[in-house]
Design a protein around this motif. Sequence first.
Motif, PDB file in Angstrom:
ATOM      1  N   VAL A 168     -13.375 -23.550  -1.312  1.00  0.00           N
ATOM      2  CA  VAL A 168     -12.296 -23.939  -0.410  1.00  0.00           C
ATOM      3  C   VAL A 168     -10.972 -23.732  -1.140  1.00  0.00           C
ATOM      4  CG1 VAL A 168     -11.253 -25.851   0.877  1.00  0.00           C
ATOM      5  CG2 VAL A 168     -13.753 -25.620   0.779  1.00  0.00           C
ATOM      6  N   VAL A 169     -10.004 -23.160  -0.448  1.00  0.00           N
ATOM      7  CA  VAL A 169      -8.673 -22.920  -1.014  1.00  0.00           C
ATOM      8  C   VAL A 169      -7.657 -23.723  -0.213  1.00  0.00           C
ATOM      9  CG1 VAL A 169      -6.848 -21.205  -1.325  1.00  0.00           C
ATOM     10  CG2 VAL A 169      -9.212 -20.591  -1.829  1.00  0.00           C
ATOM     11  N   THR A 170      -6.764 -24.426  -0.899  1.00  0.00           N
ATOM     12  CA  THR A 170      -5.609 -25.006  -0.224  1.00  0.00           C
ATOM     13  C   THR A 170      -4.397 -24.142  -0.536  1.00  0.00           C
ATOM     14  OG1 THR A 170      -6.383 -27.296  -0.155  1.00  0.00           O
ATOM     15  CG2 THR A 170      -4.010 -26.955  -0.082  1.00  0.00           C
ATOM     16  N   ALA A 171      -3.712 -23.693   0.504  1.00  0.00           N
ATOM     17  CA  ALA A 171      -2.536 -22.832   0.347  1.00  0.00           C
ATOM     18  C   ALA A 171      -1.278 -23.696   0.326  1.00  0.00           C
ATOM     19  CB  ALA A 171      -2.469 -21.830   1.497  1.00  0.00           C
ATOM     20  N   HIS A 172      -0.620 -23.723  -0.805  1.00  0.00           N
ATOM     21  CA  HIS A 172       0.644 -24.452  -0.936  1.00  0.00           C
ATOM     22  C   HIS A 172       1.836 -23.510  -0.793  1.00  0.00           C
ATOM     23  CE1 HIS A 172      -1.358 -28.138  -2.333  1.00  0.00           C
ATOM     24  NE2 HIS A 172      -2.193 -27.312  -2.942  1.00  0.00           N
ATOM     25  N   SER A 173       1.600 -22.242  -1.028  1.00  0.00           N
ATOM     26  CA  SER A 173       2.611 -21.192  -0.872  1.00  0.00           C
ATOM     27  C   SER A 173       1.847 -19.883  -0.865  1.00  0.00           C
ATOM     28  CB  SER A 173       3.629 -21.230  -2.027  1.00  0.00           C
ATOM     29  OG  SER A 173       2.971 -21.063  -3.271  1.00  0.00           O
ATOM     30  N   LEU A 174       2.538 -18.798  -0.569  1.00  0.00           N
ATOM     31  CA  LEU A 174       1.887 -17.493  -0.499  1.00  0.00           C
ATOM     32  C   LEU A 174       2.668 -16.487  -1.331  1.00  0.00           C
ATOM     33  CD1 LEU A 174       1.097 -17.422   3.328  1.00  0.00           C
ATOM     34  CD2 LEU A 174      -0.536 -17.777   1.464  1.00  0.00           C
ATOM     35  N   GLU A 175       1.959 -15.787  -2.207  1.00  0.00           N
ATOM     36  CA  GLU A 175       2.624 -14.840  -3.097  1.00  0.00           C
ATOM     37  C   GLU A 175       3.390 -13.743  -2.347  1.00  0.00           C
ATOM     38  OE1 GLU A 175       2.555 -15.147  -6.921  1.00  0.00           O
ATOM     39  OE2 GLU A 175       2.547 -16.946  -5.665  1.00  0.00           O
ATOM     40  N   PRO A 176       2.871 -13.182  -1.251  1.00  0.00           N
ATOM     41  CA  PRO A 176       3.652 -12.140  -0.557  1.00  0.00           C
ATOM     42  C   PRO A 176       4.993 -12.637  -0.026  1.00  0.00           C
ATOM     43  CG  PRO A 176       1.352 -12.064   0.127  1.00  0.00           C
ATOM     44  CD  PRO A 176       1.520 -13.322  -0.660  1.00  0.00           C
ATOM     45  N   LEU A 177       5.132 -13.946   0.177  1.00  0.00           N
ATOM     46  CA  LEU A 177       6.372 -14.503   0.707  1.00  0.00           C
ATOM     47  C   LEU A 177       7.285 -15.028  -0.393  1.00  0.00           C
ATOM     48  CD1 LEU A 177       5.017 -16.366   3.873  1.00  0.00           C
ATOM     49  CD2 LEU A 177       5.857 -14.028   3.641  1.00  0.00           C
ATOM     50  N   ARG A 178       6.918 -14.745  -1.655  1.00  0.00           N
ATOM     51  CA  ARG A 178       7.749 -15.178  -2.775  1.00  0.00           C
ATOM     52  C   ARG A 178       8.079 -13.984  -3.681  1.00  0.00           C
ATOM     53  NH1 ARG A 178       5.604 -20.473  -5.613  1.00  0.00           N
ATOM     54  NH2 ARG A 178       3.844 -19.171  -6.198  1.00  0.00           N
ATOM     55  N   PRO A 179       8.767 -12.989  -3.149  1.00  0.00           N
ATOM     56  CA  PRO A 179       9.024 -11.781  -3.939  1.00  0.00           C
ATOM     57  C   PRO A 179       9.852 -12.042  -5.185  1.00  0.00           C
ATOM     58  CG  PRO A 179      10.351 -11.796  -1.937  1.00  0.00           C
ATOM     59  CD  PRO A 179       9.363 -12.910  -1.798  1.00  0.00           C
ATOM     60  N   TRP A 180      10.617 -13.146  -5.194  1.00  0.00           N
ATOM     61  CA  TRP A 180      11.402 -13.468  -6.386  1.00  0.00           C
ATOM     62  C   TRP A 180      10.513 -13.791  -7.587  1.00  0.00           C
ATOM     63  CZ3 TRP A 180      11.601 -16.156  -1.750  1.00  0.00           C
ATOM     64  CH2 TRP A 180      10.843 -17.327  -1.693  1.00  0.00           C
ATOM     65  N   LYS A 181       9.199 -14.022  -7.358  1.00  0.00           N
ATOM     66  CA  LYS A 181       8.302 -14.288  -8.476  1.00  0.00           C
ATOM     67  C   LYS A 181       8.170 -13.069  -9.391  1.00  0.00           C
ATOM     68  CE  LYS A 181       5.985 -17.555  -8.940  1.00  0.00           C
ATOM     69  NZ  LYS A 181       6.201 -18.778  -9.728  1.00  0.00           N
ATOM     70  N   ALA A 182       8.492 -11.886  -8.868  1.00  0.00           N
ATOM     71  CA  ALA A 182       8.464 -10.691  -9.721  1.00  0.00           C
ATOM     72  C   ALA A 182       9.469 -10.825 -10.856  1.00  0.00           C
ATOM     73  CB  ALA A 182       8.760  -9.449  -8.891  1.00  0.00           C
ATOM     74  N   GLU A 183      10.547 -11.591 -10.621  1.00  0.00           N
ATOM     75  CA  GLU A 183      11.547 -11.835 -11.655  1.00  0.00           C
ATOM     76  C   GLU A 183      10.938 -12.660 -12.792  1.00  0.00           C
ATOM     77  OE1 GLU A 183      15.895 -14.131 -11.969  1.00  0.00           O
ATOM     78  OE2 GLU A 183      14.950 -13.780 -10.028  1.00  0.00           O
ATOM     79  N   GLN A 184      10.004 -13.538 -12.440  1.00  0.00           N
ATOM     80  CA  GLN A 184       9.368 -14.406 -13.425  1.00  0.00           C
ATOM     81  C   GLN A 184       8.174 -13.731 -14.091  1.00  0.00           C
ATOM     82  OE1 GLN A 184       7.756 -17.937 -11.675  1.00  0.00           O
ATOM     83  NE2 GLN A 184       6.940 -18.757 -13.570  1.00  0.00           N
ATOM     84  N   LEU A 185       7.353 -13.038 -13.300  1.00  0.00           N
ATOM     85  CA  LEU A 185       6.079 -12.520 -13.794  1.00  0.00           C
ATOM     86  C   LEU A 185       6.082 -11.032 -14.119  1.00  0.00           C
ATOM     87  CD1 LEU A 185       3.664 -14.378 -11.344  1.00  0.00           C
ATOM     88  CD2 LEU A 185       3.974 -14.863 -13.770  1.00  0.00           C
ATOM     89  N   GLY A 186       7.123 -10.297 -13.698  1.00  0.00           N
ATOM     90  CA  GLY A 186       7.112  -8.853 -13.911  1.00  0.00           C
ATOM     91  C   GLY A 186       5.922  -8.235 -13.208  1.00  0.00           C
ATOM     92  N   GLY A 187       5.202  -7.356 -13.917  1.00  0.00           N
ATOM     93  CA  GLY A 187       4.008  -6.739 -13.337  1.00  0.00           C
ATOM     94  C   GLY A 187       2.918  -7.743 -13.040  1.00  0.00           C
ATOM     95  N   GLY A 188       3.010  -8.928 -13.646  1.00  0.00           N
ATOM     96  CA  GLY A 188       2.026  -9.968 -13.367  1.00  0.00           C
ATOM     97  C   GLY A 188       2.060 -10.443 -11.931  1.00  0.00           C
ATOM     98  N   TYR A 189       3.186 -10.175 -11.229  1.00  0.00           N
ATOM     99  CA  TYR A 189       3.274 -10.556  -9.817  1.00  0.00           C
ATOM    100  C   TYR A 189       2.240  -9.788  -9.000  1.00  0.00           C
ATOM    101  CZ  TYR A 189       5.342 -11.131  -5.143  1.00  0.00           C
ATOM    102  OH  TYR A 189       5.555 -11.391  -3.812  1.00  0.00           O
ATOM    103  N   GLU A 190       1.965  -8.547  -9.367  1.00  0.00           N
ATOM    104  CA  GLU A 190       0.910  -7.787  -8.686  1.00  0.00           C
ATOM    105  C   GLU A 190      -0.446  -8.435  -8.929  1.00  0.00           C
ATOM    106  OE1 GLU A 190       1.410  -5.259  -6.655  1.00  0.00           O
ATOM    107  OE2 GLU A 190       3.569  -5.430  -6.976  1.00  0.00           O
ATOM    108  N   LEU A 191      -0.642  -8.973 -10.121  1.00  0.00           N
ATOM    109  CA  LEU A 191      -1.911  -9.625 -10.445  1.00  0.00           C
ATOM    110  C   LEU A 191      -2.043 -10.964  -9.715  1.00  0.00           C
ATOM    111  CD1 LEU A 191      -2.161  -8.981 -14.303  1.00  0.00           C
ATOM    112  CD2 LEU A 191      -3.244  -7.701 -12.448  1.00  0.00           C
ATOM    113  N   SER A 192      -0.956 -11.731  -9.655  1.00  0.00           N
ATOM    114  CA  SER A 192      -1.043 -13.011  -8.946  1.00  0.00           C
ATOM    115  C   SER A 192      -1.339 -12.788  -7.465  1.00  0.00           C
ATOM    116  CB  SER A 192       0.251 -13.821  -9.130  1.00  0.00           C
ATOM    117  OG  SER A 192       1.354 -13.202  -8.487  1.00  0.00           O
TER     118      SER A 192
END
Length: 390
Positions: free
Chosen positions: A110-134
């Motif tokens: 079971v997964v609880t969704a607290h946020s969605l990675e596709p809707l947080r593109p600014w995470k690329a600023e934090q994770l770099g290429g790791g955003y593709e992995l997340s």
Amino acid sequence: MRVGLLTREFPPDVYGGAGVHVEFLARELGPLVDLDVHCWGEGSAADRAAGIQRHRPWSRLDDANDALRTFSVDLSMAAALQGRDLVHSHTWYANLGGHLAKLLYGVPHVVTAHSLEPLRPWKAEQLGGGYELSGWAERTAFESADAVIAVSGAMREDILACYPALDPERVHVVHNGIDTALYRPDPGTDALVRAGVDPDRPYVLFVGRITRQKGVPHLLRAVRDIDPAAQVVLCAGAPDTPEIDREFRTLYEELSAVRDGVRWIPRMLPRPEVIQLLTHAAAFVCPSVYEPLGIVNLEAMACGTPVVASRVGGIPEVVEDGVTGVLVDVDDHFEAGLARALDRVLGDPVAARRMGEAGQERAVTRFGWDAVARRTVELYEEILGGRKQA
């Protein structure tokens, strides 16, 4: 029923809404199921006795991308989940661990969704290429999960839009909750005095992380133009990146130069102090540009404080516009709208008090954690019962 709960945040290391959710959900699940919690951190004998297993990223990856470090924790979690009847993961930091346990042990995930990675593109600023992995980890877990819990109706719509391969029947809405025995008005003012806040002067309060998602730069620009009699109190820490940290500091210095009564509290305050700050605020402000639900708005409402918030995601399911607070559209005039909404609340204390009272009643009657836990266990039982019938 033996359940493994997977999360990055768990007390004492809670810095966001997902961590608050897991903390209180685990407390209420404990009497209902045989629960093990798997989280990040350094474990102790006391943790193990309490059914808490802490996992840390592999030391060989100390200098690696954060996504790779996260995956090493997921592997450690998966290895420790043997013997569980069901696993339940929270956020992409733990989703892959739950997915691997599902494959390895043949148990439901079971997964609880607290946020969605596709809707947080600014995470690329934090994770770099790791955003593709997340994003890959989240998508893989969601599309394979036996059930996905959305914390709001708006969140459910976002999940199905982002992941169209997901069967809608597997996506369930279970709202976030609030502990109204804990979050309630505190008449004391000692925490305000320690923070340098004048108890006799109205103040606008923000509590949250320094991140683009929370809209902090918008807020710092908006409050330049509000009633000069009001203080501005920012309980803001844990910046996502050095870039957003520098931007925040620059805007804070510019704000402090044009108005007095601006207070920045960069450290994580103990919960009783936050509750006291929430209680005495003339208005709590949540300027998020993306928010699946926003537990912090519930916390403010439970303390009897009117909320000024952005009209995004699940916030309108919590804050009733004109009744428990004021909602502001996130558009080209967002910052001006925030300023007008704050001045509306600051300028009418009688209406503000009425909103605060209505918000407290709404929080108490509709968002108890006991109900969240019961609905969650019902979902577990439905999934396990369905597997037995199959």
